[in-house]
Write a protein that holds these residues in place. Sequence first.
Motif, short mmCIF file in Angstrom:
data_model
loop_
_atom_site.label_atom_id
_atom_site.label_comp_id
_atom_site.label_asym_id
_atom_site.label_seq_id
_atom_site.Cartn_x
_atom_site.Cartn_y
_atom_site.Cartn_z
N GLY A 151 0.85 -1.19 0.00
CA GLY A 151 0.00 0.00 0.00
C GLY A 151 0.89 1.24 0.00
N GLY A 152 0.24 2.41 -0.05
CA GLY A 152 1.00 3.65 -0.09
C GLY A 152 1.88 3.83 1.14
N ALA A 153 1.36 3.44 2.31
CA ALA A 153 2.14 3.60 3.55
C ALA A 153 3.41 2.75 3.49
N GLU A 154 3.30 1.58 2.88
CA GLU A 154 4.46 0.68 2.79
C GLU A 154 5.46 1.21 1.75
N ALA A 166 -13.82 0.04 -1.72
CA ALA A 166 -15.05 0.82 -1.92
C ALA A 166 -14.79 2.32 -1.83
N TRP A 167 -14.02 2.75 -0.82
CA TRP A 167 -13.85 4.20 -0.65
C TRP A 167 -12.91 4.82 -1.67
N LYS A 168 -12.22 4.00 -2.45
CA LYS A 168 -11.38 4.55 -3.51
C LYS A 168 -12.24 4.95 -4.72
N GLY A 169 -13.48 4.44 -4.75
CA GLY A 169 -14.51 5.03 -5.63
C GLY A 169 -14.39 4.82 -7.12
N ALA A 197 2.11 13.16 10.90
CA ALA A 197 0.90 12.98 10.08
C ALA A 197 1.27 13.17 8.61
N ASN A 198 0.60 12.41 7.73
CA ASN A 198 0.98 12.50 6.31
C ASN A 198 0.32 13.69 5.59
N SER A 199 -0.52 14.45 6.32
CA SER A 199 -1.10 15.67 5.74
C SER A 199 -1.64 16.52 6.88
N SER A 202 -5.60 3.67 -8.07
CA SER A 202 -5.79 3.33 -6.66
C SER A 202 -6.08 1.84 -6.51
N ARG A 203 -5.72 1.31 -5.33
CA ARG A 203 -6.11 -0.07 -5.06
C ARG A 203 -7.63 -0.16 -5.11
N LEU A 204 -8.14 -1.39 -5.34
CA LEU A 204 -9.59 -1.55 -5.45
C LEU A 204 -10.16 -1.67 -4.03
N PRO A 251 -12.65 11.22 2.28
CA PRO A 251 -11.45 12.05 2.18
C PRO A 251 -10.17 11.21 2.16
N GLU A 252 -9.30 11.51 1.22
CA GLU A 252 -8.02 10.78 1.09
C GLU A 252 -7.05 11.34 2.13
N PRO A 253 -6.41 10.48 2.93
CA PRO A 253 -5.46 11.01 3.92
C PRO A 253 -4.35 11.85 3.27
N PHE A 254 -3.73 11.30 2.24
CA PHE A 254 -2.76 12.09 1.46
C PHE A 254 -3.05 11.87 -0.02
N GLY A 255 -2.60 10.75 -0.59
CA GLY A 255 -2.87 10.47 -2.00
C GLY A 255 -1.62 10.56 -2.86
N ARG A 256 -0.77 9.56 -2.72
CA ARG A 256 0.47 9.52 -3.52
C ARG A 256 0.16 9.55 -5.00
N VAL A 257 -0.91 8.86 -5.40
CA VAL A 257 -1.20 8.76 -6.84
C VAL A 257 -1.48 10.13 -7.47
N TYR A 292 4.93 15.34 4.36
CA TYR A 292 4.29 14.83 3.14
C TYR A 292 5.10 13.69 2.54
N ASN A 293 4.42 12.78 1.87
CA ASN A 293 5.13 11.76 1.10
C ASN A 293 5.97 12.47 0.04
N GLY A 294 7.18 11.98 -0.13
CA GLY A 294 8.04 12.51 -1.18
C GLY A 294 8.19 11.47 -2.26
N LEU A 318 1.32 8.53 11.11
CA LEU A 318 -0.12 8.37 10.88
C LEU A 318 -0.42 8.57 9.40
N HIS A 319 -0.90 7.50 8.76
CA HIS A 319 -1.22 7.56 7.33
C HIS A 319 -2.72 7.61 7.09
N ASP A 320 -3.50 7.69 8.17
CA ASP A 320 -4.96 7.61 8.02
C ASP A 320 -5.63 8.84 8.61
C1 GLC Z 1 -2.29 5.69 3.27
C2 GLC Z 1 -3.35 6.64 2.76
C3 GLC Z 1 -2.91 7.43 1.54
C4 GLC Z 1 -1.51 7.96 1.73
C5 GLC Z 1 -0.56 6.84 2.07
C6 GLC Z 1 0.88 7.30 2.28
O1 GLC Z 1 -2.30 4.46 2.70
O2 GLC Z 1 -4.56 5.96 2.44
O3 GLC Z 1 -3.80 8.51 1.31
O4 GLC Z 1 -1.08 8.64 0.59
O5 GLC Z 1 -0.98 6.22 3.25
O6 GLC Z 1 0.99 8.23 3.34
#
Ligand code: GLC
Length: 401
Positions: free
Chosen positions: A14-17, A214-217, A153-155, A210-212, A296-302, A175-177, A123-125
């Motif tokens: 996932g994005g956090a990983e 429900a909330w990724k829409g 926090a990621n945002s 985005s991963r599949l 709401p997306e916590p951050f959103g690397r994509v 922020y994610n870089g 915190l990624h959520d």
């Molecule tokens: C989480 C969040 C995503 C964020 C990512 C990296 O997986 O869902 O929005 O970009 O972590 O921080």
Amino acid sequence: MVRPLFLDQSGALGGAELYLFDLARAYRPTGHVLLFEDGPFYARLRDEGLSAEVVPAARTLQAVRKQGGLWALLRVLPSLAALVWQVARRARSYDVLFANTQKALVVAGLAGLLSGRPVVWNLHDLLTPAHFSEWSLWAAVQVANRLTHHVIANSEAARAAYRAAGGTSPTSVVYNGLDPAPFDAIQSADIDALRRRLGLGAGPVIGVFSRLAAWKGQHVLIEALDEVDSFVEHEGVQVLFVGDALFEGDQPYADALRTAIDARGLGDQVHFLGFRDDVPALMRLCDVVVHTSTAPEPFGRVIVEGMLANRPVVATNAGGATEIIVDKRTGRLVPPGDARALASVLVELFGTPEVAEKLGRAGRTHARSTFGLAPMIQGVDSVLTRLRGRGARGRAFPSEA
Ligand code: GLC
Ligand code: UDP
């Protein structure tokens, strides 16, 4: 250099990983990653030659996680204790415990107490009812308040939600870089070849990365498609869904999405590519990158990646996305879950290629200047450096809110 012991509960990518992967690379000489389950994340860390392990006691913990109720809790306690003990034992060789997920927070918090090491939670959520049950939200905040020295926090949105949920630990936003190099390296010949391999026609391509879940829409784009199709006079619009159901409970949504596409006869137009390692090339192939999250997306690397790919990005107007995109300047924002609004922005972009191109360029410039790897690593490192040498749970840094 600080010696962090990174903890993450997930073996999936996932994005956090992916964020943690880049951190682990930055701390290659001194850091160590401890995972609670095996999987592609572990394989990627090992392939990169990074110091990482899956702790066996943690596997037991994973195995019982799906069972509900008190009995499951009681059964999990010995595994939890064993895991905490093993982490605490290892922690003595490191300066800081760095929890990258919620379960990791609990384990790191307790291991921090036993080992006398400071604890950071990344915190990624968004700690809101849209993402968490009331109980797990409460529990995460309680553990964080009592056992962490600092929350990254990621945002700003994630920090605000943490505060609103009662979080009291000192915080910073990092922020994610993302590295622009893989995006810059893609040549037009690569894109043509990829297009042929995927069997795409000449029509415009919309990509969701985005991963599949429900909330990724992703379904919102499907709803928008009829309207987009009726306006775009090219050969049909093609949609790429890049990503898979990665986490527990997400598979039914992925199945329902596929069924809905078959039922509507969209099989030739909508392509499920599964989880891919060539996101930069796929994004460069797209005419528009769309982010469809309904919560709401916590951050959103994509979103940032789409910008680095020099593509106009359409994202939903909530959470971290609003810290990445300024509407009509560096991308487009649409209300979450609003298929009509999404369709109308897509039609607008397809109808005015010069506007789309300008947005792509502005987005790329902004992403390169604001979401680089260096500020991310510096942001984390300044927290870890200040905590080095702290014993068990200490006081807030004087300058922090
Ligand atoms: C989480 C969040 C995503 C964020 C990512 C990296 O997986 O869902 O929005 O970009 O972590 O921080
Ligand atoms: N991603 C990937 N392959 C895929 C789909 C997604 O490598 O097939 C990556 C994507 O490039 C991004 C991450 O997964 O870096 C998703 O992170 P994001 O923050 O957008 O969302 P999350 O899944 O963490 O909620």
